[in-house]
Design a protein around this motif. Structure first.
Motif, PDB file in Angstrom:
ATOM      1  N   PRO A   1       0.179  -1.144  -0.073  1.00 35.25           N
ATOM      2  CA  PRO A   1       0.391   0.387   0.181  1.00 35.25           C
ATOM      3  C   PRO A   1       0.853   1.112  -0.372  1.00 35.25           C
ATOM      4  O   PRO A   1       2.229   1.309   0.472  1.00 35.25           O
ATOM      5  N   THR A   2       0.868   2.205  -0.937  1.00 33.58           N
ATOM      6  CA  THR A   2       0.928   3.954  -0.755  1.00 33.58           C
ATOM      7  C   THR A   2       1.361   4.252   0.522  1.00 33.58           C
ATOM      8  O   THR A   2       2.377   4.714   0.765  1.00 33.58           O
ATOM      9  N   THR A   3      -0.048   3.798   1.651  1.00 30.39           N
ATOM     10  CA  THR A   3       0.393   4.401   3.375  1.00 30.39           C
ATOM     11  C   THR A   3       1.131   3.248   3.863  1.00 30.39           C
ATOM     12  O   THR A   3       1.479   3.881   4.568  1.00 30.39           O
ATOM     13  N   LEU A   4       1.643   2.434   3.262  1.00 32.78           N
ATOM     14  CA  LEU A   4       2.383   2.077   4.339  1.00 32.78           C
ATOM     15  C   LEU A   4       3.547   3.279   4.862  1.00 32.78           C
ATOM     16  O   LEU A   4       4.532   2.616   5.713  1.00 32.78           O
ATOM     17  N   ALA A   5       4.653   3.458   3.651  1.00 28.14           N
ATOM     18  CA  ALA A   5       5.878   4.264   3.616  1.00 28.14           C
ATOM     19  C   ALA A   5       5.831   5.043   4.654  1.00 28.14           C
ATOM     20  O   ALA A   5       6.117   5.623   5.421  1.00 28.14           O
ATOM     21  N   VAL A   6       4.653   5.676   4.543  1.00 26.29           N
ATOM     22  CA  VAL A   6       3.474   6.798   4.961  1.00 26.29           C
ATOM     23  C   VAL A   6       3.701   6.753   6.674  1.00 26.29           C
ATOM     24  O   VAL A   6       4.817   7.375   7.657  1.00 26.29           O
TER      25      VAL A   6
ATOM     26  N   VAL B   1      12.205   9.081  10.444  1.00 29.73           N
ATOM     27  CA  VAL B   1      12.506   9.265   8.915  1.00 29.73           C
ATOM     28  C   VAL B   1      11.916   9.315   7.656  1.00 29.73           C
ATOM     29  O   VAL B   1      11.406   8.131   7.708  1.00 29.73           O
ATOM     30  N   LEU B   2      11.885   9.979   7.235  1.00 24.43           N
ATOM     31  CA  LEU B   2      11.453   9.938   5.769  1.00 24.43           C
ATOM     32  C   LEU B   2      11.926   8.965   4.537  1.00 24.43           C
ATOM     33  O   LEU B   2      10.817   8.639   3.883  1.00 24.43           O
ATOM     34  N   ARG B   3      12.990   9.094   4.603  1.00 21.37           N
ATOM     35  CA  ARG B   3      14.029   9.037   3.472  1.00 21.37           C
ATOM     36  C   ARG B   3      14.711   8.074   4.125  1.00 21.37           C
ATOM     37  O   ARG B   3      16.734   8.536   4.488  1.00 21.37           O
ATOM     38  N   PRO B   4      15.026   6.655   5.084  1.00 20.28           N
ATOM     39  CA  PRO B   4      15.628   5.827   5.162  1.00 20.28           C
ATOM     40  C   PRO B   4      17.131   5.614   4.397  1.00 20.28           C
ATOM     41  O   PRO B   4      17.498   5.932   3.609  1.00 20.28           O
ATOM     42  N   ASP B   5      18.136   5.824   5.001  1.00 24.65           N
ATOM     43  CA  ASP B   5      19.394   4.827   4.127  1.00 24.65           C
ATOM     44  C   ASP B   5      19.547   3.322   3.785  1.00 24.65           C
ATOM     45  O   ASP B   5      19.893   3.572   2.431  1.00 24.65           O
ATOM     46  N   LEU B   6      18.648   2.715   4.686  1.00 22.93           N
ATOM     47  CA  LEU B   6      18.798   1.258   4.075  1.00 22.93           C
ATOM     48  C   LEU B   6      17.672   0.835   4.408  1.00 22.93           C
ATOM     49  O   LEU B   6      17.160   0.552   5.395  1.00 22.93           O
TER      50      LEU B   6
ATOM     51  N   GLN C   1      19.130  -0.170  12.669  1.00 17.63           N
ATOM     52  CA  GLN C   1      19.390   0.659  14.259  1.00 17.63           C
ATOM     53  C   GLN C   1      19.114   0.598  15.129  1.00 17.63           C
ATOM     54  O   GLN C   1      16.923   0.171  15.151  1.00 17.63           O
ATOM     55  N   PRO C   2      19.035   1.025  16.966  1.00 15.41           N
ATOM     56  CA  PRO C   2      18.286   2.182  17.563  1.00 15.41           C
ATOM     57  C   PRO C   2      17.540   3.109  16.918  1.00 15.41           C
ATOM     58  O   PRO C   2      17.690   4.127  16.512  1.00 15.41           O
ATOM     59  N   GLY C   3      15.999   2.390  17.405  1.00 13.53           N
ATOM     60  CA  GLY C   3      14.757   3.194  17.095  1.00 13.53           C
ATOM     61  C   GLY C   3      14.298   3.233  15.343  1.00 13.53           C
ATOM     62  O   GLY C   3      13.313   3.740  14.765  1.00 13.53           O
ATOM     63  N   GLY C   4      14.793   2.053  14.551  1.00 12.08           N
ATOM     64  CA  GLY C   4      14.318   1.269  13.665  1.00 12.08           C
ATOM     65  C   GLY C   4      12.901   0.753  13.700  1.00 12.08           C
ATOM     66  O   GLY C   4      12.610   0.361  15.155  1.00 12.08           O
ATOM     67  N   VAL C   5      12.834   0.087  12.478  1.00  9.95           N
ATOM     68  CA  VAL C   5      11.959  -0.326  12.671  1.00  9.95           C
ATOM     69  C   VAL C   5      11.261  -1.562  11.307  1.00  9.95           C
ATOM     70  O   VAL C   5      11.887  -1.617  10.634  1.00  9.95           O
ATOM     71  N   PHE C   6      10.391  -2.335  12.398  1.00  7.10           N
ATOM     72  CA  PHE C   6      10.545  -3.596  11.408  1.00  7.10           C
ATOM     73  C   PHE C   6       8.306  -3.560  11.001  1.00  7.10           C
ATOM     74  O   PHE C   6       7.617  -3.738  12.053  1.00  7.10           O
ATOM     75  N   ALA C   7       8.195  -3.551   9.667  1.00  9.96           N
ATOM     76  CA  ALA C   7       7.031  -3.282   9.688  1.00  9.96           C
ATOM     77  C   ALA C   7       6.913  -4.467   8.148  1.00  9.96           C
ATOM     78  O   ALA C   7       6.970  -4.501   6.867  1.00  9.96           O
TER      79      ALA C   7
ATOM     80  N   VAL D   1      -1.886  -1.642  12.373  1.00  9.51           N
ATOM     81  CA  VAL D   1      -2.852  -1.220  12.328  1.00  9.51           C
ATOM     82  C   VAL D   1      -3.319  -1.426  10.399  1.00  9.51           C
ATOM     83  O   VAL D   1      -2.883  -2.669  10.095  1.00  9.51           O
ATOM     84  N   ALA D   2      -4.354  -0.450   9.909  1.00  5.64           N
ATOM     85  CA  ALA D   2      -5.101  -0.907   8.665  1.00  5.64           C
ATOM     86  C   ALA D   2      -4.518   0.160   7.452  1.00  5.64           C
ATOM     87  O   ALA D   2      -4.642   1.221   8.146  1.00  5.64           O
ATOM     88  N   LEU D   3      -4.141  -0.466   6.407  1.00  7.17           N
ATOM     89  CA  LEU D   3      -4.105   0.066   5.429  1.00  7.17           C
ATOM     90  C   LEU D   3      -4.750  -0.447   4.105  1.00  7.17           C
ATOM     91  O   LEU D   3      -5.353  -1.243   3.893  1.00  7.17           O
ATOM     92  N   HIS D   4      -4.965   0.309   2.704  1.00  3.12           N
ATOM     93  CA  HIS D   4      -5.599   0.058   1.600  1.00  3.12           C
ATOM     94  C   HIS D   4      -4.750   0.987   0.699  1.00  3.12           C
ATOM     95  O   HIS D   4      -3.663   1.478   0.788  1.00  3.12           O
ATOM     96  N   HIS D   5      -5.102  -0.025  -0.558  1.00  6.21           N
ATOM     97  CA  HIS D   5      -4.567   0.125  -1.365  1.00  6.21           C
ATOM     98  C   HIS D   5      -5.497   0.128  -3.039  1.00  6.21           C
ATOM     99  O   HIS D   5      -5.715  -1.248  -2.525  1.00  6.21           O
TER     100      HIS D   5
END
Length: 270
Positions: free
Chosen positions: A29-34, A42-47, A134-140, A203-207
């Motif tokens: 979904p487009t909203t996943l990155a948001v 972080v808007l644009r992760p390094d990796l 990294q500390p504060g990183g996200v698993f999605a 969370v619920a997302l839509h595409h």
């Protein structure tokens, strides 16, 4: 990368239909990155590391949203298709498993997994994710409900009948015994119980994307259990695909119509 023979059945299941998979499956979904940016700050992760990257649909999604993206995929057939379909210079793929990526510790701000976590050993995967982030990183983690909502309820019903027939035949033929998988309904509780994340949020997302009769039938053919059953001699009639095709052609036709996907996402912060 050391082999993981206990997952050989899973790898075999996703071999031989990479083109179908890449053609018909939906991207994240487009909203996943948001959503990920809201949790990571972080808007644009390094990796971004994409576990179970398949044909690269979920990896290429991040090409314009991150500095660099690495897809981890154990199935050669899928990985070769991903490499052939990818033109972005900041996207690459490597052989590996979710529990053994071969990447350096604390290399990523985001690790994602699209429609694949149920094929991965949970605790070993979460442990590797913790090591990579990294500390504060996200698993999605993100997974769509099947099938998508279309403008043709009859076609949806025919698709769901194919699912029921396919799952029944899979059990009767004993094909599930060759696989390692974990029920999707337990993703949230398993992530929480691991103790490896500061918090886990669902969370619920839509595409939304277009589709027609051919797309709906193609989505069914992109399912691993359908391909496995066909390889084992089941006919399209056995699976109800003939009924699905006729119903979809009558109710959807060739015109592109809205396909609406509902996804659940589980966001773990370390």
């Amino acid at each position: 990368m050391p082999a993981s023979p206990e997952f050989s059945g899973n790898v075999a299941r996703f071999t031989g239909f990479a083109d179908l998979y890449d053609c018909y499956r939906a991207e994240p979904p487009t909203t996943l990155a948001v959503t990920v940016a809201q949790f990571s700050g972080v808007l644009r992760p390094d990796l971004v590391v994409d576990l179970g990257s398949g044909t690269g649909l979920s990896t290429r999604y991040w090409a314009e949203r991150a500095e660099r993206v690495v897809g981890i995929e154990p199935t050669p057939d899928m990985r070769l298709r991903a490499e052939a379909a990818t033109t972005a210079a900041n996207v690459s793929y490597r052989e590996g498993f979710s529990h053994a990526t071969g990447l350096p510790a604390q290399c990523a701000r985001v690790v994602c997994c699209q429609q694949a976590l149920h094929w991965m050993e949970p605790l070993a995967t979460f442990t590797e994710v913790k090591r990579l982030l990294q500390p504060g990183g996200v698993f999605a983690v993100c997974d769509y409900n099947w099938p998508p909502i279309t403008t043709a309820p009859e076609a949806t019903a025919a698709f769901e009948m194919c699912i029921l027939r396919g799952r029944r035949l899979e059990r009767e033929l004993g094909l599930e015994s060759r696989l390692r998988f974990w029920d999707k309904s337990g993703h949230l509780s398993r992530m929480q119980a691991s103790g490896l994340f500061l918090n886990v949020t669902e969370v619920a997302l839509h595409h939304h994307d277009p589709g027609n009769a051919a797309r709906l039938v193609g989505l069914l053919f992109s399912q691993g259990y359908i391909q496995t059953l066909l390889k084992h001699g089941c006919s399209e009639s056995d699976l109800g695909i003939d009924v699905l095709r006729a119903t979809a052609e009558r109710t959807l036709g060739e015109t592109q119509r809205p396909f609406n996907w509902t996804a659940r996402a589980w966001i773990g912060v370390v």
